[in-house]
Design an enzyme around this catalytic site. Sequence first.
Site, PDB file in Angstrom:
ATOM      1  N   ASP A 148       0.824  -1.211   0.000  1.00 14.91           N
ATOM      2  CA  ASP A 148       0.000   0.000   0.000  1.00 14.91           C
ATOM      3  C   ASP A 148       0.863   1.268   0.000  1.00 14.91           C
ATOM      4  O   ASP A 148       1.766   1.394   0.846  1.00 14.91           O
ATOM      5  CB  ASP A 148      -0.868  -0.051   1.273  1.00 14.91           C
ATOM      6  CG  ASP A 148      -1.939   0.996   1.300  1.00 14.91           C
ATOM      7  OD1 ASP A 148      -2.853   0.937   0.466  1.00 14.91           O
ATOM      8  OD2 ASP A 148      -1.861   1.886   2.175  1.00 14.91           O
ATOM      9  N   GLU A 171       1.831  -0.256  -4.808  1.00 18.82           N
ATOM     10  CA  GLU A 171       0.918   0.829  -5.147  1.00 18.82           C
ATOM     11  C   GLU A 171       1.757   2.101  -5.127  1.00 18.82           C
ATOM     12  O   GLU A 171       1.959   2.708  -4.083  1.00 18.82           O
ATOM     13  CB  GLU A 171      -0.241   0.934  -4.150  1.00 18.82           C
ATOM     14  CG  GLU A 171      -1.267   1.943  -4.633  1.00 18.82           C
ATOM     15  CD  GLU A 171      -2.188   2.469  -3.553  1.00 18.82           C
ATOM     16  OE1 GLU A 171      -3.249   2.990  -3.884  1.00 18.82           O
ATOM     17  OE2 GLU A 171      -1.839   2.393  -2.357  1.00 18.82           O
TER      18      GLU A 171
HETATM   19  C1  GLC Z   1      -4.298   3.046  -0.543  1.00 23.88           C
HETATM   20  C2  GLC Z   1      -5.506   2.161  -0.468  1.00 23.88           C
HETATM   21  C3  GLC Z   1      -6.670   2.970   0.027  1.00 23.88           C
HETATM   22  C4  GLC Z   1      -6.322   3.500   1.389  1.00 23.88           C
HETATM   23  C5  GLC Z   1      -5.013   4.251   1.374  1.00 23.88           C
HETATM   24  C6  GLC Z   1      -4.502   4.465   2.764  1.00 23.88           C
HETATM   25  O1  GLC Z   1      -4.435   4.043  -1.497  1.00 23.88           O
HETATM   26  O2  GLC Z   1      -5.753   1.585  -1.714  1.00 23.88           O
HETATM   27  O3  GLC Z   1      -7.853   2.226   0.101  1.00 23.88           O
HETATM   28  O4  GLC Z   1      -7.351   4.349   1.841  1.00 23.88           O
HETATM   29  O5  GLC Z   1      -4.003   3.563   0.705  1.00 23.88           O
HETATM   30  O6  GLC Z   1      -4.044   3.259   3.301  1.00 23.88           O
END
Ligand code: GLC
Length: 522
Positions: free
Chosen positions: A207, A261
């Site tokens: 994440d 991500e």
């Molecule tokens: C990422 C996740 C999202 C979350 C954020 C904070 O973007 O995909 O759902 O709110 O991180 O952890």
Amino acid sequence: MDVPWWKTAVTYQIYPRSFCDTGCGRDQSAEGVGDLEGVIRHLDHLLWLGVDVIWLSPFFPSPMNDFGYDVSDYCGVDPLFGDLGTFDRLVAESHRRGIRVVIDWVPNHTSIDHPWFAASRSSRQDPKRDWYVWRDPAPGGGPPNNWIESLTMGPAWTLDAATGQYYLHCFLPTQPDLNWSNAEVVAAMHDTLRFWLERGVDGFRMDVVHLIGKDPDLPDDPEVVAGLPHVVLNDRPETHAHLRSIRRLLDESGERVSIGEVYLLDPAQVVEYYGRDDELHLCFNFAPLHARWNATAWRHQIEQSEAALGPVAAWPTWVLSNHDNPRHRTRYGGSEARARAAAVLLLTLRGAPFLYAGEELGLLDAEIGDDQHRDPGGRDGCRAPIPWDGTPTHGWTDATPWLPWPPEAERRNVANLREDPTSILHLYRDAIALRRATPSLQLGDLSLVDSPDGVVAYRRTLGLDSVVIAVNFTDSTVDLLGYPNLFDGRLMLSSIHPTAERALTHLDADEAAIIAPFEVAP
Ligand code: GLC
């Protein structure tokens, strides 16, 4: 040549809260929340669909302020979803079917309820004070810098009155950022990876992992971008050093994958996070997710991805929907024909495709009534529960689900669409199967080919194996007669015509086709 499994894998994202409630988790209230048993129950369906990997969004203990992306124990299962025993069974049952399991790892921040943060905020002298990012107020008072948090777009700092300092949170105030410049934090977070590796997971979706390294001076974000959340701006060398040690740790455990991500919108920036094949194995590329449904925008996305990743041999990823954005069928205006064409596009581009549970049903976002909002970031519509059958409870327990059902659930559900060989669900299954059987679709090079206005066409080639894909982004029929690359071939799959037995003289409105050329053009 040994091809790493994650290059050819089709990954299916499961948002556990919304997948299936079997009643085996301990629901906090009378409402229905999906559980891990619900995932196990439907593994045979996923095997039938043909996906290679499931990625589970967070199921860890959490106060659920950000529905699990606020972790209060990295090494457990929230009772809502089951327990570690259920998780172990999920891994075993998946592996028994040849399906790999990737889990979410949330390294940038914990929940405010994590015992580490409780210790850290207890006093300035606490040994864990430095595990989070604490700063004195700016001279004259107020937050230490101008960073904006993502989700409610307020300041990324909250004052802790008891100790007189601000703590940093790039997301909600209940999600304090960890301080990765502290070696104890690094060691503790590495341990959380080891914990799950030992339980047999095949990898991690990491994440906002580009956010873990921060400029130690925490300078203001530049004025021109000062309204943007800091998460889309943070691009630091410190992160790359962390990623290299994370990669070494994963490599010690055999063939495991890291999928980052990396929420930076320029693919040229994102590619840096692959390192020299010594950082992340894969990075999400979100620019296409924000692209409009038209040929010019998509040709640009394909060119941009190829230009950024091709020269360094970084393997691309493609994603159209996830738990943070309106579903792509909704974004593209609601037409099922477009959703079907998008499925063919997603499953034939060069790189690793990621599906979001429910897109194979062609789901639209749910309508969320004024009293039904749950997410402070407004992302409820795409998180509607998955309808498994046409009964009033759609294959869930009879507790009212935590969010309303998506539109048309009485018809657009798994049981019903499985019965209908012309359904979008069968199209996904057929496209996945064709991909698996076609080396060029899995691993081939990509080159754009000449096509009529409003159409994007590309060739995938691996040795002698070659296919051409053509996607009509317009809402009218397009003649292909002047385009020998597209016309001189056998139709392998059409997004609209399930049997695909027709001469390829034209593409219908919003039709995508996979074509086996009669001969490989230079
Ligand atoms: C990422 C996740 C999202 C979350 C954020 C904070 O973007 O995909 O759902 O709110 O991180 O952890």
